[in-house]
Write an enzyme that holds these catalytic residues in place. Sequence first.
Site, PDB file in Angstrom:
ATOM      1  N   GLU A 182       0.801  -1.234   0.000  1.00 25.22           N
ATOM      2  CA  GLU A 182       0.000   0.000   0.000  1.00 25.22           C
ATOM      3  C   GLU A 182       0.828   1.275   0.000  1.00 25.22           C
ATOM      4  O   GLU A 182       0.944   1.958   1.027  1.00 25.22           O
ATOM      5  CB  GLU A 182      -0.998  -0.006   1.162  1.00 25.22           C
ATOM      6  CG  GLU A 182      -2.018  -1.103   1.055  1.00 25.22           C
ATOM      7  CD  GLU A 182      -3.256  -0.896   1.922  1.00 25.22           C
ATOM      8  OE1 GLU A 182      -3.287   0.074   2.702  1.00 25.22           O
ATOM      9  OE2 GLU A 182      -4.193  -1.692   1.801  1.00 25.22           O
ATOM     10  N   GLU A 383      -5.143  -8.520  -0.043  1.00 28.88           N
ATOM     11  CA  GLU A 383      -5.909  -8.298   1.196  1.00 28.88           C
ATOM     12  C   GLU A 383      -7.372  -8.089   0.868  1.00 28.88           C
ATOM     13  O   GLU A 383      -7.702  -7.433  -0.123  1.00 28.88           O
ATOM     14  CB  GLU A 383      -5.425  -7.044   1.944  1.00 28.88           C
ATOM     15  CG  GLU A 383      -4.159  -7.212   2.733  1.00 28.88           C
ATOM     16  CD  GLU A 383      -3.752  -5.944   3.475  1.00 28.88           C
ATOM     17  OE1 GLU A 383      -4.645  -5.178   3.894  1.00 28.88           O
ATOM     18  OE2 GLU A 383      -2.540  -5.732   3.621  1.00 28.88           O
TER      19      GLU A 383
HETATM   20  C1  BGC Z   1      -3.361  -2.554   5.479  1.00 25.61           C
HETATM   21  C2  BGC Z   1      -3.428  -3.338   6.772  1.00 25.61           C
HETATM   22  C3  BGC Z   1      -4.622  -2.871   7.572  1.00 25.61           C
HETATM   23  C4  BGC Z   1      -5.883  -3.192   6.798  1.00 25.61           C
HETATM   24  C5  BGC Z   1      -7.166  -2.795   7.481  1.00 25.61           C
HETATM   25  C6  BGC Z   1      -4.696  -2.311   4.851  1.00 25.61           C
HETATM   26  O1  BGC Z   1      -4.802  -0.945   4.604  1.00 25.61           O
HETATM   27  O2  BGC Z   1      -2.442  -3.104   4.589  1.00 25.61           O
HETATM   28  O3  BGC Z   1      -2.225  -3.179   7.433  1.00 25.61           O
HETATM   29  O4  BGC Z   1      -4.674  -3.421   8.842  1.00 25.61           O
HETATM   30  O5  BGC Z   1      -5.853  -2.570   5.544  1.00 25.61           O
HETATM   31  O6  BGC Z   1      -7.221  -1.428   7.697  1.00 25.61           O
END
Ligand code: BGC
Length: 477
Positions: A182, A383
């Site tokens: 990110e 993610e």
């Molecule tokens: C990040 C994580 C974060 C998740 C939830 C992403 O922006 O890579 O580190 O915990 O989203 O906010």
Amino acid sequence: MATTAKPLRIDIPVANDERKFPQGFFWGVATSSYQVEGAWNEDVKGLSIWDTYTHKPGNIKNNDNGDVANDHYHRYKEDVALMKNDLGANAYRFSIAWPRIFPNGTGEPNAKGLDFYNRLVDELKAAGIEPFATLYHWDLPQTLQDKGGWQNRDIAKAFADYSGYMAEKLGDRVKYFFTINEFRSFVEGGYQGLNVQVGGGKIVHLGGAPGLQLSNGELNQVRHNAVLGHGLAVQAIRSRGSADAKVGFAENMLIAVPVIETPEYVKAAEKATRELNADFITVLLEGRYTDAYLKKTGKDAPKFTDDDLKIIASPLDFVGINVYKPNIYVEPSNDAQGYRSVPINASHPKMQASWHVFDPECIYWAPHHVRSLWGAKSIFITENGCSASDVVSPDGRVYDSDRVMFLRAYLTQLQRATADGVPVKGYFLWSAQDNFEWSDGYSNRFGIVYIDFKTQKRIPKLSASFFRETVRRNAVA
Ligand code: BGC
């Protein structure tokens, strides 16, 4: 009464399930070093900017910090066993804490720090879980911040040296590397503050380490230094890692969703996505800043050379995208831009996190756009997940019904993308466990495993059963 109704989906034999994912699909869970490891000052680890930032009162909700977090540094064996037995995951995306490896950012490596990741990787391999290593999930060595952090172009080179070192040391067992997690979050959050539109004109402001407030021109240079660091790291991994190392980034690309699914709307959404990501994904994959970006930034545009652009766009093996929310909804327009952004309504559904606008369609369109705009042949959802108001019930279980709803809805859309032939090779759920959620501290739980942060007890949630069954079927459960 006789009925000719179709059998319920649940009656359909699993092998014929139309909601199947492609064979060999990676089903993973994800975490990051600062969010789970703890052991903030053990085994010669150097300070990171997140240690410094969280130790300053007022920066984090309840003044929480990652000093102990999930104590994963000491409990990684138990955590890997959970991933295998309770979650059924066949992949794990973790990040490496740069200051554990190079306590001063550069110079002498720390054998004890490296040893932790050696042990973790060995444990994963023994459990049949494929390790996917992220090299930078925001915990920059403080010593490098003292030299200007990502404002200093030399950091890009230091990052490449550290990345090459890790590829050399882990490359016999780790085949998948993500350079940076990110870009947008740590650059904008850390160096100016990130504003997120959440509907009805409401804006949520997100900050983070090192907590600076730069001008737009300075910020654009930080953006450029970060993508340059990625490019140099790709080259270092290729030259020092094993021949079969695969490398890419993990970016939370801004996602434009077409309001209606017609070719005109879809085109408009593609154009919007390319421009919205001009500073990160677009330059990473095209090796040029778009004309509109350079025009928009004007005198604040980053300073760069043609050589920089070549490095930034070093060929990749895959594109990793973190997908949580739609950023804008679009319709076509007749002006030069070719799209018009439609406001998000105040009553638009949201998940628990302040910024989390809910729309499963975004995980259908994000990989679609990546393929149609840039011809990606291999895409990972690095993610996806949500936070929820999880509590332990009197019977000892955690019933996160909203997370199960969220996951089923998003995975249904992701499966639709794979059925269209979009080359998505794997999905990583954020997160393997509740953990330190940056500025929100421990108040926001994103895990499919509940952590009691007082006792460190781990309790798989309802969503863990859903995930496990999805992996078992290789289809939405
Ligand atoms: C990040 C994580 C974060 C998740 C939830 C992403 O922006 O890579 O580190 O915990 O989203 O906010």
